[in-house]
Enzyme design. Structure first.
Site, PDB file in Angstrom:
ATOM      1  N   THR A 121      -6.905  -8.975   1.089  1.00 28.74           N
ATOM      2  CA  THR A 121      -7.467  -8.409  -0.057  1.00 28.74           C
ATOM      3  C   THR A 121      -7.358  -9.592  -0.982  1.00 28.74           C
ATOM      4  OG1 THR A 121      -6.285  -6.240   0.530  1.00 28.74           O
ATOM      5  CG2 THR A 121      -6.944  -6.471  -1.822  1.00 28.74           C
ATOM      6  N   GLU A 149      -9.670  -4.591   4.412  1.00 23.81           N
ATOM      7  CA  GLU A 149      -9.165  -3.600   5.318  1.00 23.81           C
ATOM      8  C   GLU A 149      -8.692  -2.368   4.529  1.00 23.81           C
ATOM      9  OE1 GLU A 149      -8.581  -3.789   8.880  1.00 23.81           O
ATOM     10  OE2 GLU A 149      -8.124  -1.822   8.073  1.00 23.81           O
ATOM     11  N   PHE A 150      -8.703  -1.241   5.350  1.00 20.88           N
ATOM     12  CA  PHE A 150      -8.427  -0.090   4.508  1.00 20.88           C
ATOM     13  C   PHE A 150      -7.302   0.829   5.393  1.00 20.88           C
ATOM     14  CE2 PHE A 150     -12.662  -0.775   3.126  1.00 20.88           C
ATOM     15  CZ  PHE A 150     -12.551  -0.664   1.588  1.00 20.88           C
ATOM     16  N   LEU A 151      -6.869   0.091   6.334  1.00 20.12           N
ATOM     17  CA  LEU A 151      -5.606   0.733   7.038  1.00 20.12           C
ATOM     18  C   LEU A 151      -4.539   1.070   6.365  1.00 20.12           C
ATOM     19  CD1 LEU A 151      -3.145  -1.046   7.998  1.00 20.12           C
ATOM     20  CD2 LEU A 151      -4.623  -2.320   9.595  1.00 20.12           C
ATOM     21  N   GLU A 153      -0.460   1.753   6.670  1.00 18.78           N
ATOM     22  CA  GLU A 153       0.756   1.732   7.326  1.00 18.78           C
ATOM     23  C   GLU A 153       1.294   3.095   7.763  1.00 18.78           C
ATOM     24  OE1 GLU A 153       3.651  -0.849   5.419  1.00 18.78           O
ATOM     25  OE2 GLU A 153       2.115  -2.428   5.087  1.00 18.78           O
ATOM     26  N   ASN A 209      -7.871   1.027  -4.057  1.00 21.74           N
ATOM     27  CA  ASN A 209      -6.326   1.279  -4.243  1.00 21.74           C
ATOM     28  C   ASN A 209      -6.032   1.687  -5.544  1.00 21.74           C
ATOM     29  OD1 ASN A 209      -5.676   0.772  -1.641  1.00 21.74           O
ATOM     30  ND2 ASN A 209      -4.974  -1.311  -1.805  1.00 21.74           N
ATOM     31  N   TYR A 252       0.583  14.084  -4.918  1.00 23.18           N
ATOM     32  CA  TYR A 252       2.148  14.313  -4.848  1.00 23.18           C
ATOM     33  C   TYR A 252       2.917  13.573  -5.372  1.00 23.18           C
ATOM     34  CZ  TYR A 252       0.508  17.102  -0.942  1.00 23.18           C
ATOM     35  OH  TYR A 252      -0.024  18.240  -0.088  1.00 23.18           O
ATOM     36  N   CYS A 261       0.613  -2.993  -0.965  1.00 25.34           N
ATOM     37  CA  CYS A 261      -0.662  -3.086  -1.578  1.00 25.34           C
ATOM     38  C   CYS A 261      -0.904  -2.358  -2.984  1.00 25.34           C
ATOM     39  CB  CYS A 261      -1.711  -2.158  -0.628  1.00 25.34           C
ATOM     40  SG  CYS A 261      -1.909  -3.190   1.084  1.00 25.34           S
ATOM     41  N   ARG A 329       8.615  -3.483   1.296  1.00 25.37           N
ATOM     42  CA  ARG A 329       7.968  -4.299   0.163  1.00 25.37           C
ATOM     43  C   ARG A 329       7.642  -3.447  -0.919  1.00 25.37           C
ATOM     44  NH1 ARG A 329       3.538  -7.853   3.263  1.00 25.37           N
ATOM     45  NH2 ARG A 329       3.575  -5.938   4.532  1.00 25.37           N
TER      46      ARG A 329
HETATM   47  N1  LIG Z   1      -0.233  -3.778   4.756  1.00 23.32           N
HETATM   48  C1  LIG Z   1      -1.154  -3.129   4.511  1.00 23.32           C
HETATM   49  O1  LIG Z   1      -1.024  -1.962   4.651  1.00 23.32           O
HETATM   50  C2  LIG Z   1      -2.629  -3.654   4.236  1.00 23.32           C
HETATM   51  C3  LIG Z   1      -3.837  -2.731   4.119  1.00 23.32           C
HETATM   52  C4  LIG Z   1      -4.939  -3.216   3.735  1.00 23.32           C
HETATM   53  C5  LIG Z   1      -5.134  -4.587   3.368  1.00 23.32           C
HETATM   54  N2  LIG Z   1      -3.798  -5.453   3.276  1.00 23.32           N
HETATM   55  C6  LIG Z   1      -4.143  -6.822   3.019  1.00 23.32           C
HETATM   56  O2  LIG Z   1      -4.143  -7.650   4.254  1.00 23.32           O
HETATM   57  C7  LIG Z   1      -3.404  -8.815   4.087  1.00 23.32           C
HETATM   58  C8  LIG Z   1      -2.209  -9.109   4.813  1.00 23.32           C
HETATM   59  O3  LIG Z   1      -1.301  -7.971   4.590  1.00 23.32           O
HETATM   60  P1  LIG Z   1      -0.094  -7.776   5.509  1.00 23.32           P
HETATM   61  O4  LIG Z   1       0.433  -6.620   5.098  1.00 23.32           O
HETATM   62  O5  LIG Z   1      -0.557  -7.690   6.918  1.00 23.32           O
HETATM   63  O6  LIG Z   1       0.857  -9.127   5.231  1.00 23.32           O
HETATM   64  P2  LIG Z   1       1.995  -9.439   6.215  1.00 23.32           P
HETATM   65  O7  LIG Z   1       2.870 -10.147   5.229  1.00 23.32           O
HETATM   66  O8  LIG Z   1       2.450  -8.529   7.091  1.00 23.32           O
HETATM   67  O9  LIG Z   1       1.619 -10.569   7.177  1.00 23.32           O
HETATM   68  C9  LIG Z   1       1.265 -11.822   6.932  1.00 23.32           C
HETATM   69  C10 LIG Z   1       1.072 -12.803   7.949  1.00 23.32           C
HETATM   70  O10 LIG Z   1       0.505 -13.885   7.739  1.00 23.32           O
HETATM   71  C11 LIG Z   1       1.095 -14.932   8.393  1.00 23.32           C
HETATM   72  N3  LIG Z   1       0.620 -16.137   7.539  1.00 23.32           N
HETATM   73  C12 LIG Z   1       0.827 -16.736   6.476  1.00 23.32           C
HETATM   74  N4  LIG Z   1       0.006 -17.794   6.082  1.00 23.32           N
HETATM   75  C13 LIG Z   1      -0.678 -18.095   7.380  1.00 23.32           C
HETATM   76  C14 LIG Z   1      -1.317 -19.113   7.670  1.00 23.32           C
HETATM   77  N5  LIG Z   1      -1.792 -20.047   7.008  1.00 23.32           N
HETATM   78  N6  LIG Z   1      -1.924 -19.170   9.188  1.00 23.32           N
HETATM   79  C15 LIG Z   1      -1.626 -18.098   9.827  1.00 23.32           C
HETATM   80  N7  LIG Z   1      -0.711 -17.130   9.456  1.00 23.32           N
HETATM   81  C16 LIG Z   1      -0.127 -17.142   8.348  1.00 23.32           C
HETATM   82  C17 LIG Z   1       2.591 -14.770   7.622  1.00 23.32           C
HETATM   83  O11 LIG Z   1       3.491 -15.503   8.702  1.00 23.32           O
HETATM   84  C18 LIG Z   1       2.585 -13.301   8.283  1.00 23.32           C
HETATM   85  O12 LIG Z   1       3.039 -12.969   9.586  1.00 23.32           O
HETATM   86  C19 LIG Z   1      -3.178  -8.960   2.373  1.00 23.32           C
HETATM   87  O13 LIG Z   1      -4.069  -9.392   1.558  1.00 23.32           O
HETATM   88  C20 LIG Z   1      -3.004  -7.344   1.962  1.00 23.32           C
HETATM   89  O14 LIG Z   1      -3.208  -7.167   0.711  1.00 23.32           O
HETATM   90  C21 LIG Z   1      -2.651  -5.150   3.736  1.00 23.32           C
END
Ligand SMILES: NC(=O)c1ccc[n+]([C@@H]2O[C@H](COP(=O)([O-])OP(=O)(O)OC[C@H]3O[C@@H](n4cnc5c(N)ncnc54)[C@H](O)[C@@H]3O)[C@@H](O)[C@H]2O)c1
Length: 448
Positions: A121, A149-151, A153, A209, A252, A261, A329
């Protein structure tokens, strides 16, 4: 297709595994060596229902591998995905440095024309910076696509395989055709793949969001008003939700939204709105309301404990920011426990999956004070001699506790239900003082 996915977190790992399951050949790269070592050893570093089985199967069948750097054979990938974190900076803006650094890496390594798909994002305009880096570092015609990404968790795999929509912000028909081909195995309706400009795609993720967060903050305010005026927020929600213009979801009340997020995206949207000269009042207020909500829950607990909370004991059920994840988080539990500790309250915690992550995050935030928190392996153990039970995350296993057994182990039969799940459980008849978020004066009474 041959694909490289950067990031093995909640988004990267689910995306990489989902794409492998669809038959693509995937290399998942993460700079965290411990994470990669764990994945190679078959340990899944995050809790997400169904993910472990799917990773194992795709590793066994040779469709996915985990690396700390891009192996030579992967440099001819058809598409490179960027799913690394974009955490909040101190001023609330999104830190996109990891995204830009991966773009530079791709530009330096790619050996053929390919898509570079940003799933992270990122604020509007980031895609243009990514494209500039690709153009500056490679002459192959690497083409950036925004594919937010809209997934969610907890249901991430379901969301991957049955998405409500896939948004692709593209620059050329070539990119559009490649993105459609990538997702063809999902057998979606044509209208579910929404092709937009890059800037629109980037914005719609934040807008979605922020609107969901706004609904939650709005209902949290309605719950406060219900408490003040003696109305029942369930009735209000039912009336609102049955209006087809409004719909029933995300209405809710609770201890405030958390997770990786909503909090950061709401703040980042407000921030880049301000930078663009547009003050987003509803977005700013959504955040402010959410911050206050945690305080409101703590005030309820402290009031329930009586005039002197020092030394009183609170059992806290639920540390993850929502059920079915171990992600803490921005979890409300962090703010709530911090405030309870500051008030001199003893805290005993339980969560089915998130306790380790929670204690680590608390330690990082409050230091040695975190050692005063007692972890309990079983939910019932947490309530021993407690003066109040606070429910913060509505895991299924908390839905129908044995209230008499629970009451027998507590010092004082007091419940603060910050998820309103026990409002009709008849707990008052069992001698509990029951505090909800806006369920009205008869909450806790037996169902008629
Ligand atoms: N978690 C969610 O539900 C969700 C949903 C939609 C969108 N997003 C977005 O997706 C993105 C990722 O979120 P997340 O929750 O998966 O984050 P996360 O912190 O779980 O994972 C990020 C991963 O990237 C790795 N990383 C960092 N720098 C790197 C690099 N240079 N090369 C390779 N790997 C690297 C980290 O070690 C970590 O494992 C964010 O922008 C978030 O806003 C998250």
């Amino acid at each position: 297709m041959n694909l490289v996915v950067f990031g093995a977190g909640y988004v990267g790992l689910v995306t990489a595994t989902g794409l492998a399951e669809l038959g693509h050949s995937v290399v998942c790269v993460d700079t965290d060596p411990a994470r990669v070592a764990a994945l190679r050893a078959g340990d899944i570093p995050i809790f997400e229902p169904g993910l472990a089985e799917l990773v194992t199967r795709n590793v066994r069948e040779g469709r996915i591998g985990f690396e700390t750097a891009v192996p030579a054979a992967a440099r001819t990938a058809d598409a490179w995905f960027i799913a690394v974190g974009t955490p909040p900076s101190k001023d609330g803006s999104a830190d996109i440095s990891a995204v830009l650094s991966v773009a530079e890496t791709i530009a330096s390594l790619a050996e053929r024309r390919a898509l570079v798909v940003v799933k992270s994002t990122v604020p509007v305009g980031t895609g243009d910076r990514v494209q500039a880096l690709l153009d500056g570092g490679s002459r192959l015609g690497l083409e950036h696509v925004s594919n937010p990404e809209f997934l969610r968790e907890g249901t991430a795999l379901e969301d991957f395989f049955q998405p409500e929509r896939i948004v692709c912000g593209v620059r050329t028909p070539w990119a559009e055709e490649r993105m459609r081909a990538l997702y063809t195995p999902l057998q979606l309706e044509a209208s579910q793949v929404q092709i937009t400009s890059v800037r629109s795609a980037e914005l719609c993720k934040y807008a979605a969001n922020a609107l969901l967060a706004l609904r939650i903050s709005f209902m949290n305010e309605m719950a406060r008003l219900c408490d003040a005026l003696g109305a029942d927020v369930r009735d209000v929600r039912r009336a609102l939700g049955s209006d087809s213009r409004i719909g029933p979801r995300y209405l809710y009340p609770g201890p405030g939204y958390g997770g990786s997020c909503f909090p950061k995206d709401v703040q980042a949207l407000a921030h880049f709105g301000r930078d663009a000269g547009v003050t987003l009042l509803t977005v700013e207020a959504t955040h402010e309301t959410n911050e206050r909500q945690r305080g409101w829950v703590v005030d309820k607990v402290l009031r329930a404990l009586g005039p002197n909370p020092v030394g009183k004991r609170v059992a806290l059920w639920g540390l993850a920011f929502k059920p079915e994840t171990d992600d803490v988080r921005e979890s409300p539990a962090l703010a709530v426990v911090t405030k309870l500790l500051a008030a001199g309250v003893e805290v005993r915690v339980h969560d089915p999956e998130a306790t380790d992550n929670f204690l680590r995050a608390l330690q990082a935030s409050v230091g040695a004070a975190a050692e005063r928190v007692v972890r309990c392996e079983r939910a019932l153990d947490a309530v021993d001699d407690a003066d109040a039970l606070l429910l913060l995350t509505e895991w299924r296993s908390y839905r129908a506790p044995d209230f008499p057994a629970l009451g027998a182990r507590m010092r004082t039969r007091t419940i603060v239900d910050a998820r309103n799940v026990w409002g009709a459980a008849g707990v008052s008849a069992l001698g509990f003082a029951y505090h909800s978020l806006g369920l009205g004066p008869r909450a806790g009474d037996p169902t008629p």
